[in-house]
Design an enzyme around this catalytic site. Sequence first.
Site, mmCIF file in Angstrom:
data_model
loop_
_atom_site.group_PDB
_atom_site.id
_atom_site.type_symbol
_atom_site.label_atom_id
_atom_site.label_comp_id
_atom_site.label_asym_id
_atom_site.label_seq_id
_atom_site.Cartn_x
_atom_site.Cartn_y
_atom_site.Cartn_z
ATOM 1 N N ARG A 123 0.841 -1.192 0.000
ATOM 2 C CA ARG A 123 0.000 0.000 0.000
ATOM 3 C C ARG A 123 0.875 1.240 0.000
ATOM 4 N NH1 ARG A 123 -4.465 0.829 4.673
ATOM 5 N NH2 ARG A 123 -2.580 0.830 5.936
ATOM 6 N N THR A 127 -0.844 7.560 -1.144
ATOM 7 C CA THR A 127 -2.146 7.450 -1.804
ATOM 8 C C THR A 127 -3.019 6.348 -1.215
ATOM 9 O OG1 THR A 127 -1.359 5.850 -3.456
ATOM 10 C CG2 THR A 127 -1.052 8.191 -3.947
ATOM 11 N N ASP A 219 -0.123 -3.267 12.630
ATOM 12 C CA ASP A 219 0.307 -3.789 11.342
ATOM 13 C C ASP A 219 0.517 -5.300 11.454
ATOM 14 O OD1 ASP A 219 2.304 -4.674 9.248
ATOM 15 O OD2 ASP A 219 2.032 -2.599 8.620
ATOM 16 N N ASP A 222 4.057 -6.676 10.290
ATOM 17 C CA ASP A 222 5.138 -6.390 11.239
ATOM 18 C C ASP A 222 5.036 -7.283 12.471
ATOM 19 O OD1 ASP A 222 6.439 -4.463 9.762
ATOM 20 O OD2 ASP A 222 5.300 -2.790 10.608
#
Length: 228
Positions: A123, A127, A219, A222
């Site tokens: 990602r 944006t 996340d 992660d």
Amino acid sequence: MSDSKMIRPEEQTVGAAGGPAQVVYMDHPLIQHKIGYIRRKETGTKDFRQTIGEIAMLMCYEATRHLPLEEVQIETPICGTTAKVLKGKKLAIVPILRAGLGMVDGMLTMIPAAKVGHIGLYRDPETLSPVEYYCKLPADCAEREVFVVDPMLATGGSSVAAIRMLKEKGCRNIHFMCIIAAPEGVAAMQAAHPDVDIYVGALDEKLNDHGYIVPGLGDAGDRIFGTK
């Protein structure tokens, strides 16, 4: 009685299993208990990774209830009899890299004969749009029933793009499975791919300004791989 709870009426489009497309909320107590555990910020990498796999295994059990069976003749140590086996359909698991890798082993525990493809998307931090960097699928993927997996369905950009890539390669029998989803991601998936069933472990409140699910778990990539 199924442990899956519908969160959208089955009424408009035809899903991969041959019936109406649907969003299914997996409210099995074991799934919900384990999701609560991985949400905790103090849960370490080893336990987080292991529990992600366990959740994927439990969700796979529920998401494959539609698989057809056929009867075959077998011999037990005592006598001949009729047994039920999965009928014909070949399965494929396609994780969205990298976090989706955390769900593969749990699913293979349930369906060890499945083939595994990989789609790499990240990602863009500015944006929030998906950018493709890798795609490797089984040669006969178009002939298989495909389960696309990613722990998080946030904006929906990556999952929408991954399924579009699969459709461009001829895949038509597609399901999507995630552990935690935001309403925005579910809506994006339904708008882009109304023929794809979505299996969700937990439907959270919203996305924050950075595109993370609230309350979420941070996340997933992660936390699975210990990179942050």
